[in-house]
Design an enzyme around this catalytic site. Sequence first.
Site, PDB file in Angstrom:
ATOM      1  CG  ASP A 627      -1.943   1.087   1.238  1.00 12.70           C
ATOM      2  OD1 ASP A 627      -1.726   2.108   0.560  1.00 12.70           O
ATOM      3  OD2 ASP A 627      -2.968   0.930   1.930  1.00 12.70           O
ATOM      4  CG  HIS A 628       3.059   4.222  -3.154  1.00 12.52           C
ATOM      5  ND1 HIS A 628       4.081   4.540  -2.294  1.00 12.52           N
ATOM      6  CD2 HIS A 628       3.499   4.589  -4.382  1.00 12.52           C
ATOM      7  CE1 HIS A 628       5.078   5.078  -2.949  1.00 12.52           C
ATOM      8  NE2 HIS A 628       4.757   5.126  -4.230  1.00 12.52           N
ATOM      9  NE  ARG A 629      -4.118   3.966   1.250  1.00  8.43           N
ATOM     10  CZ  ARG A 629      -5.285   3.521   1.706  1.00  8.43           C
ATOM     11  NH1 ARG A 629      -6.302   4.358   1.847  1.00  8.43           N
ATOM     12  NH2 ARG A 629      -5.439   2.253   2.035  1.00  8.43           N
TER      13      ARG A 629
END
Length: 655
Positions: A627-629
Amino acid sequence: MQITTPDIGVDKATVAEILVKVGDQIAVDDSLVLLESDKASVEVPSTSAGVVKSISVAVGDEVSEGAVLIELESDVAASSVAAKAEEKIAEPAPVVATPEVVAPVAATQSTSSAVVDVQVPDIGVEKAVVGEILVKAGDTIEVDQSIVVVESDKATVEVPSTVAGTVESVEIQAGDTVKEGVVLLKVKVAGATAPTVTTPTSVAASAPAVESLQAAVTTAAPVATGAVEITVPDLGVDKAAVAEILVSVGDRVENDQSIIVVESDKATVEVPSTTAGVIKAIHVSAGQSVAQGMPLVTIESESAAPAVQAPVAAPKAQPQTATTPVVSAAKVEAAPVQTTGVDKLTKEQSAENAKVYAGPAVRKLARELGVVLAQVQNSGPHGRLMKEDVFAYVKARLTAPQTAPVAAAAPAVSGLPKLPDFTAFGGVEEKVLTRLQQVSIPQLSLNNFIPQVTQFDLADITELEDWRNDLKGNFKKEGISLTIMAFIIKAVAHLLKEEREFAGHLADDGKSVLLRNEIHMGIAVATPDGLTVPVLRNPDQKTIKQIAVELGILGQKARDKKLSPKDLQGANFTISSLGAIGGTAFTPLVNWPQVAILGISPATMQPVWNGQGFEPKLMLPLSLSYDHRVINGADAARFTNKLTKLLKDIRTLLI
């Protein structure tokens, strides 16, 4: 005369904004300094009228109770003018409005004790919400002690007591909507001696005169019709950025309506219009740096003279401000203010909204739409919520698939259009999905909301495979199947203790990562009905042999459909392996609420350059989706690189 820091309920507060400058003429209760703490933002009012002689603090200073903020020089002339204005306006009233009428305490004729109503002061807006009640019945309070925190679209304000005594009763509750004149507390004042005894009739009659006096002092002259230029006020800093423009050309605005939001490192300020009229031009754009005196908008002003006369013409008594509380058996009790249909939030949700960094216009929009700001992802500078964020959140909620209960075994709405009719193209044959596939659809659909990236790498497991082959014979005698997966699980569990974010969860407010205290690893298992993911508990605390045994047990239970709900819950990282099926790499889907998943493809022999020549090495493809967040690309690359080193030489686990 020195104006000092009042009791603000905390040991220290930071000077967020200085609202006056040397030479300014101020009146009693004019706001001087904005103080900010972890608990609230408080505007410190002046306790006297006069001219600002010196300012003893600067923006960013930390102050405590009793610290000198402003030094005033008494303005006798201003007091004289105010007295004349009062005398003139009060002529129609039965009782002449003297300074005693606006004294902080108006007592009954009792000389031993009296019960005084402490009311909501003029907070500059029509209504506000009670955010917190700082006292309770039986408490002893002092003059200027904060008793209630109220929040409006404009600011958060701590209402001080105008009397000293014992709290008889609290007339409001947290979450109530109140307005000027509403009774907050009933306070018993011991030994009350009022310099002027005011009967209920005379106080009620003098109320319009007092309000008229305040209007006359505040408004020096009617606003004339014509073009008025609204400029940047004194923000307490050299420069600030335009964060949001709240109006557009052609809009009609009212006096004191917020038109521009400017933001500095110290504070966020909404610049109000000083006149009512129509916006003719906007001279700034979002993101532009501005300084004091720069023009913001031009307004075609309308005359405000009739509005100034309105209080004088009012035939009945108006609600008293907090500086003119009235004790009277005949006084009309302030009716509870009912919340309008516009406010769609509960008290608890309003309290959550108060903790979020957002401007008044955004808060108003959130209340109208029923949005809890804590659930909205911010995009503004310094973590500030913008109107666009609220609209994006609402749009996402309206278009998001509805998650069906697992027991219902019904697929969630995907948001895709209906399938076309295939009759003209040979027709179709329907094959019903397995129950496992059906209940997986809602969970898999959540991946649509995860910005996912996959990092690929290769691990040299030549020596690890040789060691496994040496061990598996003895393991087999004990009925244990020793696969390469047991070693991978052990290596990943060891790494997750160092890289805790990969086994964490993104908080609901999007502002933090929840780091788990234990590692529980999901292991994807293929069954005839579909893919299922039982959970291996605490692999970091187990040996390779223990992991291999539990892998065999979980795999068999999955194939026999004997997994319990507990066997499928609590994972904070997942490994999915294609085994010997084939393929070179794939992009596994992150299983929400996890933030990472490791995919394993079949190992193959490949030529690897050793600096002098090529050597045959058994290379294992790794696919880390994340998850790039929560996880940056560089962190993911480091994670897989560390994992390849652990798998190349498993002995490093002992170091």
